[in-house]
Design an enzyme around this catalytic site. Structure first.
Site, PDB file in Angstrom:
ATOM      1  N   HIS A 160       0.864  -1.183   0.000  1.00 15.14           N
ATOM      2  CA  HIS A 160       0.000   0.000   0.000  1.00 15.14           C
ATOM      3  C   HIS A 160       0.897   1.229   0.000  1.00 15.14           C
ATOM      4  CE1 HIS A 160      -1.709   3.225   2.662  1.00 15.14           C
ATOM      5  NE2 HIS A 160      -2.590   3.220   1.685  1.00 15.14           N
ATOM      6  N   ASN A 220       0.426   5.707  -0.414  1.00 13.09           N
ATOM      7  CA  ASN A 220      -0.331   6.897  -0.802  1.00 13.09           C
ATOM      8  C   ASN A 220       0.415   8.142  -0.362  1.00 13.09           C
ATOM      9  OD1 ASN A 220      -1.910   8.490   1.514  1.00 13.09           O
ATOM     10  ND2 ASN A 220      -1.741   6.336   2.118  1.00 13.09           N
ATOM     11  N   THR A 221       0.262   9.191  -1.137  1.00 15.00           N
ATOM     12  CA  THR A 221       0.750  10.509  -0.742  1.00 15.00           C
ATOM     13  C   THR A 221      -0.304  11.527  -1.155  1.00 15.00           C
ATOM     14  OG1 THR A 221       2.076  10.620  -2.784  1.00 15.00           O
ATOM     15  CG2 THR A 221       3.235  10.026  -0.760  1.00 15.00           C
ATOM     16  N   HIS A 228      12.443  -1.186   4.485  1.00 17.47           N
ATOM     17  CA  HIS A 228      12.703  -0.122   5.458  1.00 17.47           C
ATOM     18  C   HIS A 228      13.893   0.737   5.032  1.00 17.47           C
ATOM     19  CE1 HIS A 228       9.646  -1.430   8.186  1.00 17.47           C
ATOM     20  NE2 HIS A 228      10.228  -2.583   8.471  1.00 17.47           N
ATOM     21  N   HIS A 233      -8.263  -5.150  17.740  1.00 14.25           N
ATOM     22  CA  HIS A 233      -9.126  -6.284  18.063  1.00 14.25           C
ATOM     23  C   HIS A 233      -8.427  -7.620  17.833  1.00 14.25           C
ATOM     24  CE1 HIS A 233      -9.699  -5.882  13.723  1.00 14.25           C
ATOM     25  NE2 HIS A 233     -10.203  -7.095  13.698  1.00 14.25           N
ATOM     26  N   GLY A 270     -16.530  10.895  -1.696  1.00 12.49           N
ATOM     27  CA  GLY A 270     -15.616  10.336  -2.684  1.00 12.49           C
ATOM     28  C   GLY A 270     -16.259   9.210  -3.483  1.00 12.49           C
TER      29      GLY A 270
END
Length: 290
Positions: A122, A124-125, A160, A190, A274
């Site tokens: 995943h 996103n920016t 990393h 959870h 959206g």
């Protein structure tokens, strides 16, 4: 303090970058589809299909979806939306309590791979402006097999390291901070377990120097474009067992749980009108709960 000079120009610059990054990522993923060994991945190489959408309250975006032989399901989406926050949303957004109008542009990507040996990812920016403006985003890796979900596994080490290089080029204190934030964010309370092996996560990033903050966000995107295809090429030639596929499908359930219960991007998208199809395209194509 936010630099508000030439805000319209900054909005256009950020949007153009996110669209350019989308194009670069899609091209590289299609190259990977072409390279995938035919003895493991039958059928024709996949290609992205683009689908524009409009937001009734202002703006819109373009979905880019591929259902391939290597990439079982991947979405690389860009959006630029604007309008007015609801009172509930405005309370939680810097600067929106003074004026609820907002602008948001960004890229979001989730890839679910056919092979359980190739980790899901995943990235996103985004750039958001109210009476203040800031960047946010990051990237995180989700291996689906237990032995790959260790921090000393080579893929985790290299993932990393790629983001550490991106951070260190701007501020040597950022990687430790944003890596810890990622570990805290991508956690399922959870289940009392992390979603994957982490990466970096940052939000409300505003040093007062827009150009510096934008350059950092660009480098976060470039780091993803460098490291993830490297990991895919490393693992896509490995054979896998039916048991590993089963483990992959069960682990994908954690992905679904996180995105529907905790993910900020999912909540932001749904609460600001959206595109539901785009927002929920992060869901895996096949998943199991035993």
């Amino acid at each position: 303090m936010t630099d508000t000079s030439d805000l319209d120009g900054k909005k256009a610059t950020a949007r153009a970058w996110f669209e350019s990054l989308r194009d670069q990522i899609c091209a590289e993923f299609e190259r990977l589809e072409d390279e995938a060994p035919t003895d493991l991945y039958a059928g024709e190489p996949g290609r992205f299909v683009r689908k524009p959408w409009d937001r009734e309250a202002g703006g819109g975006g373009v979905m880019s979806m591929m259902h391939g032989r290597l990439f079982e399901k991947v979405g690389v989406h860009v959006s630029t939306v604007f309008g007015t926050f609801t009172p509930e949303m405005a309370k939680n957004m810097p600067g929106a309590d003074e004026d609820p109008r907002f602008f948001a542009t960004g890229i979001s990507l989730i890839a679910h791979m056919r092979s359980p040996r190739v980790p899901a990812v995943h990235m996103n920016t985004r750039f958001i402006a109210t009476t203040k403006s800031w960047f946010g985003g990051g990237g995180d890796l989700t291996p689906l097999l237990g032995y790959q979900r260790q921090q000393d596994f080579p893929d985790a080490i290299d993932f990393h390291a790629a983001y550490q290089r991106a951070c260190d080029a701007h501020d040597p204190t950022w990687h430790a901070k944003y890596k810890a934030w990622c570990d805290e964010y991508f956690f399922l309370p959870h289940r009392n377990e992390p979603r994957g092996i982490g990466g970096i996560f940052y939000d409300h990033h505003d040093s007062g120097d827009w150009a510096k903050d934008f350059a950092f966000t660009q480098d976060v995107g470039r780091a993803f474009l460098e490291i993830y295809p490297t990991l895919v090429r490393r693992r896509m030639g490995e054979t896998w067992s039916a048991e590993e596929r089963e483990q992959q499908l069960v682990q994908r359930g954690r992905y679904v749980e996180f995105n529907l219960l905790y993910d900020r991007g999912t909540m932001f998208g749904l609460k600001t009108g959206g595109n539901v199809e785009s927002i929920l395209s992060s869901m895996p194509p096949e998943v199991k709960w035993p």
